[in-house]
Design a protein around this motif. Structure first.
Motif, PDB file in Angstrom:
ATOM      1  N   UNK A   3       0.780  -0.994  -0.041  1.00  0.00           N
ATOM      2  CA  UNK A   3      -0.088  -0.129  -0.015  1.00  0.00           C
ATOM      3  C   UNK A   3       0.857   1.353   0.039  1.00  0.00           C
ATOM      4  N   UNK A   4       2.121   1.252   0.297  1.00  0.00           N
ATOM      5  CA  UNK A   4       2.946   2.444   0.512  1.00  0.00           C
ATOM      6  C   UNK A   4       3.910   2.545  -0.553  1.00  0.00           C
ATOM      7  N   UNK A   5       4.219   1.450  -1.231  1.00  0.00           N
ATOM      8  CA  UNK A   5       5.409   1.544  -2.105  1.00  0.00           C
ATOM      9  C   UNK A   5       4.596   1.709  -3.651  1.00  0.00           C
ATOM     10  N   UNK A   6       4.343   3.071  -4.022  1.00  0.00           N
ATOM     11  CA  UNK A   6       3.340   3.094  -5.230  1.00  0.00           C
ATOM     12  C   UNK A   6       4.011   3.698  -6.347  1.00  0.00           C
ATOM     13  N   UNK A  50       9.243   5.816  -3.769  1.00  0.00           N
ATOM     14  CA  UNK A  50       8.835   4.909  -2.421  1.00  0.00           C
ATOM     15  C   UNK A  50       9.666   3.713  -2.831  1.00  0.00           C
ATOM     16  N   UNK A  51       9.785   3.252  -4.117  1.00  0.00           N
ATOM     17  CA  UNK A  51      10.607   1.840  -4.240  1.00  0.00           C
ATOM     18  C   UNK A  51      12.122   2.008  -3.980  1.00  0.00           C
ATOM     19  N   UNK A  52      12.644   3.490  -4.285  1.00  0.00           N
ATOM     20  CA  UNK A  52      14.139   3.509  -4.015  1.00  0.00           C
ATOM     21  C   UNK A  52      14.340   3.423  -2.704  1.00  0.00           C
ATOM     22  N   UNK A  53      13.348   4.328  -1.944  1.00  0.00           N
ATOM     23  CA  UNK A  53      13.451   4.350  -0.398  1.00  0.00           C
ATOM     24  C   UNK A  53      13.290   2.923   0.119  1.00  0.00           C
ATOM     25  N   UNK A  54      12.675   2.147  -0.217  1.00  0.00           N
ATOM     26  CA  UNK A  54      12.306   0.825   0.152  1.00  0.00           C
ATOM     27  C   UNK A  54      14.007  -0.134  -0.126  1.00  0.00           C
ATOM     28  N   UNK A  55      14.416   0.203  -1.352  1.00  0.00           N
ATOM     29  CA  UNK A  55      15.394  -0.621  -1.343  1.00  0.00           C
ATOM     30  C   UNK A  55      16.782  -0.179  -0.565  1.00  0.00           C
ATOM     31  N   UNK A  89      15.061   5.158  14.510  1.00  0.00           N
ATOM     32  CA  UNK A  89      14.850   6.624  14.303  1.00  0.00           C
ATOM     33  C   UNK A  89      15.976   6.978  13.095  1.00  0.00           C
ATOM     34  N   UNK A  90      17.176   6.404  12.852  1.00  0.00           N
ATOM     35  CA  UNK A  90      18.120   7.001  11.963  1.00  0.00           C
ATOM     36  C   UNK A  90      17.451   6.544  10.659  1.00  0.00           C
ATOM     37  N   UNK A  91      17.081   5.136  10.489  1.00  0.00           N
ATOM     38  CA  UNK A  91      16.391   4.928   9.494  1.00  0.00           C
ATOM     39  C   UNK A  91      15.237   5.779   8.909  1.00  0.00           C
ATOM     40  N   UNK A  92      14.291   5.885   9.921  1.00  0.00           N
ATOM     41  CA  UNK A  92      13.109   6.811   9.474  1.00  0.00           C
ATOM     42  C   UNK A  92      13.712   8.396   8.956  1.00  0.00           C
ATOM     43  N   UNK A  93      14.678   8.924   9.786  1.00  0.00           N
ATOM     44  CA  UNK A  93      15.161  10.276   9.400  1.00  0.00           C
ATOM     45  C   UNK A  93      15.678  10.354   8.156  1.00  0.00           C
ATOM     46  N   UNK A  94      16.731   9.092   7.651  1.00  0.00           N
ATOM     47  CA  UNK A  94      17.304   9.059   6.456  1.00  0.00           C
ATOM     48  C   UNK A  94      16.376   8.836   5.312  1.00  0.00           C
ATOM     49  N   UNK A  95      15.322   7.961   5.459  1.00  0.00           N
ATOM     50  CA  UNK A  95      14.343   7.687   4.485  1.00  0.00           C
ATOM     51  C   UNK A  95      13.369   9.105   4.269  1.00  0.00           C
ATOM     52  N   UNK A  96      13.213   9.887   5.270  1.00  0.00           N
ATOM     53  CA  UNK A  96      12.390  11.069   5.359  1.00  0.00           C
ATOM     54  C   UNK A  96      13.283  12.104   4.067  1.00  0.00           C
ATOM     55  N   UNK A  97      14.574  12.053   4.533  1.00  0.00           N
ATOM     56  CA  UNK A  97      15.358  13.141   3.854  1.00  0.00           C
ATOM     57  C   UNK A  97      15.522  12.660   2.423  1.00  0.00           C
ATOM     58  N   UNK A  98      15.721  11.507   2.357  1.00  0.00           N
ATOM     59  CA  UNK A  98      15.995  10.719   0.947  1.00  0.00           C
ATOM     60  C   UNK A  98      14.651  11.212   0.165  1.00  0.00           C
TER      61      UNK A  98
END
Length: 152
Positions: free
Chosen positions: A108-111, A115-120, A135-144
């Motif tokens: 539902x979120x890799x659309x 979002x696919x690049x962030x997941x990979x 928290x670091x993963x979430x911060x990095x994903x948000x920045x990316x």
């Protein structure tokens, strides 16, 4: 638990739409106790503070009844082979539920490509940096995600 929540809250009851549900899961992932926070947030969206309170009670009360109250007896029964087999089965069920949750959330979120690049990138980070905290993963994903959406 997430797939069951999604089916009930979005599919059956229609209390939330898909985006609201994903938002509740996302809010929960950045805090301790994700399922409790998800359920509390859903309760709040559905019925304000009273809904959040009832939802939290519905999650915490069974945990309290089945873990805190019988805790003094756990040492006695922990050596029982039947109890060990039961706990092993519960552990396998939890792993299966986690895989189901990841599958539901991912589908539902890799659309899109972003979002696919962030997941990979997140999966690669988890593979190569074993002690990377959430928290670091979430911060990095948000920045990316921000950079990809802003500059591409």
């Amino acid at each position: 638990m997430i797939p069951f929540l999604q089916a009930g809250v979005v599919g059956e009851m229609g209390w939330l739409n898909e985006q609201q549900f994903l938002d509740s899961v996302a809010v929960a992932m950045i805090t301790p106790g994700p399922v409790v926070i998800t359920v509390g947030f859903i309760g709040f969206l559905v019925s304000g503070f009273a809904g959040a309170a009832v939802a939290a009670l519905g999650v915490f009360l069974p945990c309290f009844v089945f873990t805190v109250l019988p805790a003094p007896y756990f040492k006695k029964i922990s050596k029982n082979a039947s109890i060990k087999a039961f706990v092993d089965g519960i552990t396998a069920a939890v792993v299966g539920a986690l895989v189901g949750s990841v599958t539901v959330i991912a589908t539902r979120s890799i659309v899109d490509v972003t979002s696919a690049a962030i997941a990979v990138l997140t999966i690669l980070a988890l593979i190569y940096f074993k002690k990377l905290q959430e928290p670091y993963i979430i911060l990095a994903a948000a920045l990316i995600g921000f950079c990809l959406k802003t500059y591409l």
